[in-house]
Design a protein around this motif. Structure first.
Motif, PDB file in Angstrom:
ATOM      1  N   VAL A  18      29.670  24.624 106.911  1.00 36.49           N
ATOM      2  CA  VAL A  18      29.942  23.576 107.709  1.00 36.49           C
ATOM      3  C   VAL A  18      30.841  22.657 106.761  1.00 36.49           C
ATOM      4  O   VAL A  18      30.237  22.340 105.733  1.00 36.49           O
ATOM      5  CB  VAL A  18      28.624  22.815 108.164  1.00 36.49           C
ATOM      6  CG1 VAL A  18      28.805  21.654 108.848  1.00 36.49           C
ATOM      7  CG2 VAL A  18      28.002  23.815 109.162  1.00 36.49           C
ATOM      8  N   VAL A  19      31.924  21.922 107.258  1.00 38.13           N
ATOM      9  CA  VAL A  19      32.451  21.036 106.665  1.00 38.13           C
ATOM     10  C   VAL A  19      32.910  19.817 107.523  1.00 38.13           C
ATOM     11  O   VAL A  19      33.364  20.101 108.656  1.00 38.13           O
ATOM     12  CB  VAL A  19      33.941  21.578 106.075  1.00 38.13           C
ATOM     13  CG1 VAL A  19      34.718  20.373 105.072  1.00 38.13           C
ATOM     14  CG2 VAL A  19      33.641  22.525 105.134  1.00 38.13           C
ATOM     15  N   GLY A  20      32.634  18.570 107.169  1.00 41.13           N
ATOM     16  CA  GLY A  20      32.798  17.177 107.891  1.00 41.13           C
ATOM     17  C   GLY A  20      34.300  16.750 107.547  1.00 41.13           C
ATOM     18  O   GLY A  20      34.317  16.681 106.130  1.00 41.13           O
ATOM     19  N   VAL A  21      35.063  16.449 108.467  1.00 43.79           N
ATOM     20  CA  VAL A  21      36.511  15.415 108.003  1.00 43.79           C
ATOM     21  C   VAL A  21      36.406  14.250 108.796  1.00 43.79           C
ATOM     22  O   VAL A  21      36.194  14.207 110.028  1.00 43.79           O
ATOM     23  CB  VAL A  21      37.495  16.306 108.290  1.00 43.79           C
ATOM     24  CG1 VAL A  21      38.754  15.653 107.995  1.00 43.79           C
ATOM     25  CG2 VAL A  21      37.674  17.729 107.853  1.00 43.79           C
ATOM     26  N   SER A  22      36.662  13.378 107.771  1.00 45.80           N
ATOM     27  CA  SER A  22      36.899  11.908 108.409  1.00 45.80           C
ATOM     28  C   SER A  22      38.006  11.053 108.259  1.00 45.80           C
ATOM     29  O   SER A  22      38.480  11.338 106.865  1.00 45.80           O
ATOM     30  CB  SER A  22      35.386  11.113 107.931  1.00 45.80           C
ATOM     31  OG  SER A  22      35.408   9.615 108.208  1.00 45.80           O
ATOM     32  N   ALA A  23      38.378  10.145 108.811  1.00 49.48           N
ATOM     33  CA  ALA A  23      39.431   9.294 108.570  1.00 49.48           C
ATOM     34  C   ALA A  23      39.164   8.193 107.717  1.00 49.48           C
ATOM     35  O   ALA A  23      40.121   7.338 107.179  1.00 49.48           O
ATOM     36  CB  ALA A  23      40.182   8.882 109.845  1.00 49.48           C
ATOM     37  N   ASP A  24      37.895   7.996 107.271  1.00 50.43           N
ATOM     38  CA  ASP A  24      37.412   7.160 106.338  1.00 50.43           C
ATOM     39  C   ASP A  24      37.728   7.293 104.873  1.00 50.43           C
ATOM     40  O   ASP A  24      38.140   8.333 104.640  1.00 50.43           O
ATOM     41  CB  ASP A  24      35.901   7.001 106.580  1.00 50.43           C
ATOM     42  CG  ASP A  24      35.368   6.117 107.856  1.00 50.43           C
ATOM     43  OD1 ASP A  24      36.036   5.485 108.553  1.00 50.43           O
ATOM     44  OD2 ASP A  24      34.294   6.684 108.355  1.00 50.43           O
ATOM     45  N   HIS A  25      37.924   6.363 104.213  1.00 49.60           N
ATOM     46  CA  HIS A  25      38.180   6.370 102.940  1.00 49.60           C
ATOM     47  C   HIS A  25      37.148   7.134 102.153  1.00 49.60           C
ATOM     48  O   HIS A  25      35.898   7.043 102.606  1.00 49.60           O
ATOM     49  CB  HIS A  25      38.409   5.041 102.152  1.00 49.60           C
ATOM     50  CG  HIS A  25      38.969   4.996 101.080  1.00 49.60           C
ATOM     51  ND1 HIS A  25      38.308   4.922  99.676  1.00 49.60           N
ATOM     52  CD2 HIS A  25      40.240   4.925 100.399  1.00 49.60           C
ATOM     53  CE1 HIS A  25      38.949   4.809  98.630  1.00 49.60           C
ATOM     54  NE2 HIS A  25      40.215   4.758  98.951  1.00 49.60           N
ATOM     55  N   PHE A  26      37.473   7.716 100.959  1.00 49.25           N
ATOM     56  CA  PHE A  26      36.469   8.564 100.375  1.00 49.25           C
ATOM     57  C   PHE A  26      35.245   8.062  99.879  1.00 49.25           C
ATOM     58  O   PHE A  26      34.231   8.098  99.886  1.00 49.25           O
ATOM     59  CB  PHE A  26      37.161   9.593  99.390  1.00 49.25           C
ATOM     60  CG  PHE A  26      37.464   8.745  98.194  1.00 49.25           C
ATOM     61  CD1 PHE A  26      36.607   8.551  96.963  1.00 49.25           C
ATOM     62  CD2 PHE A  26      38.818   8.250  98.032  1.00 49.25           C
ATOM     63  CE1 PHE A  26      37.021   7.956  95.931  1.00 49.25           C
ATOM     64  CE2 PHE A  26      39.194   7.659  96.952  1.00 49.25           C
ATOM     65  CZ  PHE A  26      38.226   7.352  95.788  1.00 49.25           C
ATOM     66  N   ALA A  27      35.626   6.651  99.442  1.00 49.22           N
ATOM     67  CA  ALA A  27      34.566   5.701  98.860  1.00 49.22           C
ATOM     68  C   ALA A  27      33.575   5.269 100.030  1.00 49.22           C
ATOM     69  O   ALA A  27      32.404   5.247  99.583  1.00 49.22           O
ATOM     70  CB  ALA A  27      35.206   4.320  98.248  1.00 49.22           C
ATOM     71  N   THR A  28      34.197   4.916 101.344  1.00 50.92           N
ATOM     72  CA  THR A  28      33.262   5.117 102.303  1.00 50.92           C
ATOM     73  C   THR A  28      32.334   6.299 102.660  1.00 50.92           C
ATOM     74  O   THR A  28      31.084   6.007 102.795  1.00 50.92           O
ATOM     75  CB  THR A  28      33.760   4.446 103.578  1.00 50.92           C
ATOM     76  OG1 THR A  28      34.727   3.267 103.241  1.00 50.92           O
ATOM     77  CG2 THR A  28      33.252   4.173 104.727  1.00 50.92           C
ATOM     78  N   LEU A  29      32.856   7.249 102.655  1.00 48.67           N
ATOM     79  CA  LEU A  29      32.209   8.319 102.724  1.00 48.67           C
ATOM     80  C   LEU A  29      31.003   8.704 101.825  1.00 48.67           C
ATOM     81  O   LEU A  29      30.062   9.268 101.957  1.00 48.67           O
ATOM     82  CB  LEU A  29      33.186   9.850 102.886  1.00 48.67           C
ATOM     83  CG  LEU A  29      34.134   9.729 103.958  1.00 48.67           C
ATOM     84  CD1 LEU A  29      34.836  10.947 103.912  1.00 48.67           C
ATOM     85  CD2 LEU A  29      33.382   9.399 105.299  1.00 48.67           C
ATOM     86  N   ALA A  30      31.363   8.498 100.445  1.00 45.08           N
ATOM     87  CA  ALA A  30      30.601   8.450  99.278  1.00 45.08           C
ATOM     88  C   ALA A  30      29.218   7.821  99.664  1.00 45.08           C
ATOM     89  O   ALA A  30      28.175   8.059  99.480  1.00 45.08           O
ATOM     90  CB  ALA A  30      31.272   8.331  98.203  1.00 45.08           C
ATOM     91  N   TYR A  40      26.029  19.273 103.418  1.00 48.31           N
ATOM     92  CA  TYR A  40      27.484  20.113 103.628  1.00 48.31           C
ATOM     93  C   TYR A  40      28.835  19.113 102.970  1.00 48.31           C
ATOM     94  O   TYR A  40      28.218  17.827 102.879  1.00 48.31           O
ATOM     95  CB  TYR A  40      27.760  20.514 105.131  1.00 48.31           C
ATOM     96  CG  TYR A  40      27.714  19.338 105.988  1.00 48.31           C
ATOM     97  CD1 TYR A  40      28.859  18.528 106.533  1.00 48.31           C
ATOM     98  CD2 TYR A  40      26.390  19.144 106.647  1.00 48.31           C
ATOM     99  CE1 TYR A  40      28.796  17.518 107.298  1.00 48.31           C
ATOM    100  CE2 TYR A  40      26.482  18.031 107.782  1.00 48.31           C
ATOM    101  CZ  TYR A  40      27.556  17.447 107.903  1.00 48.31           C
ATOM    102  OH  TYR A  40      27.503  16.355 108.864  1.00 48.31           O
ATOM    103  N   ARG A  41      29.733  19.597 102.969  1.00 45.06           N
ATOM    104  CA  ARG A  41      30.702  18.777 102.406  1.00 45.06           C
ATOM    105  C   ARG A  41      31.563  17.982 103.191  1.00 45.06           C
ATOM    106  O   ARG A  41      31.515  18.321 104.724  1.00 45.06           O
ATOM    107  CB  ARG A  41      31.822  19.794 101.888  1.00 45.06           C
ATOM    108  CG  ARG A  41      32.961  19.263 100.944  1.00 45.06           C
ATOM    109  CD  ARG A  41      33.924  20.322 100.523  1.00 45.06           C
ATOM    110  NE  ARG A  41      33.010  21.313  99.781  1.00 45.06           N
ATOM    111  CZ  ARG A  41      33.639  22.275  98.828  1.00 45.06           C
ATOM    112  NH1 ARG A  41      34.841  22.209  98.760  1.00 45.06           N
ATOM    113  NH2 ARG A  41      32.881  22.761  98.321  1.00 45.06           N
ATOM    114  N   LEU A  42      31.658  16.723 103.057  1.00 45.13           N
ATOM    115  CA  LEU A  42      32.273  15.865 103.731  1.00 45.13           C
ATOM    116  C   LEU A  42      33.564  15.443 103.131  1.00 45.13           C
ATOM    117  O   LEU A  42      33.861  14.991 102.128  1.00 45.13           O
ATOM    118  CB  LEU A  42      31.264  14.508 103.804  1.00 45.13           C
ATOM    119  CG  LEU A  42      31.834  13.743 104.885  1.00 45.13           C
ATOM    120  CD1 LEU A  42      31.892  14.329 106.343  1.00 45.13           C
ATOM    121  CD2 LEU A  42      30.773  12.427 104.969  1.00 45.13           C
TER     122      LEU A  42
END
Length: 108
Positions: A18-30, A40-42
């Motif tokens: 399972v891998v999630g992909v988002s249009a958000d900035h990596f800092a936001t995701l972190a 799972y990896r985002l």
């Protein structure tokens, strides 16, 4: 996204990741991952290169959500072949992990 976290062992038992992909900035995701630990990896597609290629971004300039990511689900095999796709028109609609597990079993 949290619903998929609970189902990670079921996906792994089928040999899937399972891998999630988002249009958000990596800092936001972190920051989100720090507050919501998931197994799972985002990934961030902040530059919006992958999402449009997979039809998972609103590209209609007249849309109020132009360049927003759509909620989308993909099963991609080890060779990079897309075996199954479900793109939700409403980004608030969520697909149940069981539906993706059924599709994964059917694609095998």
């Amino acid at each position: 996204m949290l619903g998929f976290d609970a189902a990670v062992p079921q996906f792994e038992a089928l040999g899937a990741q399972v891998v999630g992909v988002s249009a958000d900035h990596f800092a936001t995701l972190a920051a989100w991952q720090k507050a919501n630990p998931i197994r799972y990896r985002l990934l961030s597609d902040f530059r919006r290169q992958m999402l449009p290629a997979y039809g998972a971004m609103e590209t209609n300039e007249q849309s109020p959500i132009f360049r927003y990511a759509k909620r989308a689900y993909f099963i991609i095999d080890k060779n990079g072949i897309v075996k199954w796709t479900k793109v939700m028109e409403n980004p608030l609609d969520l697909l149940d992990p069981d539906d993706v597990l059924k599709a994964l079993k059917a694609a095998a």
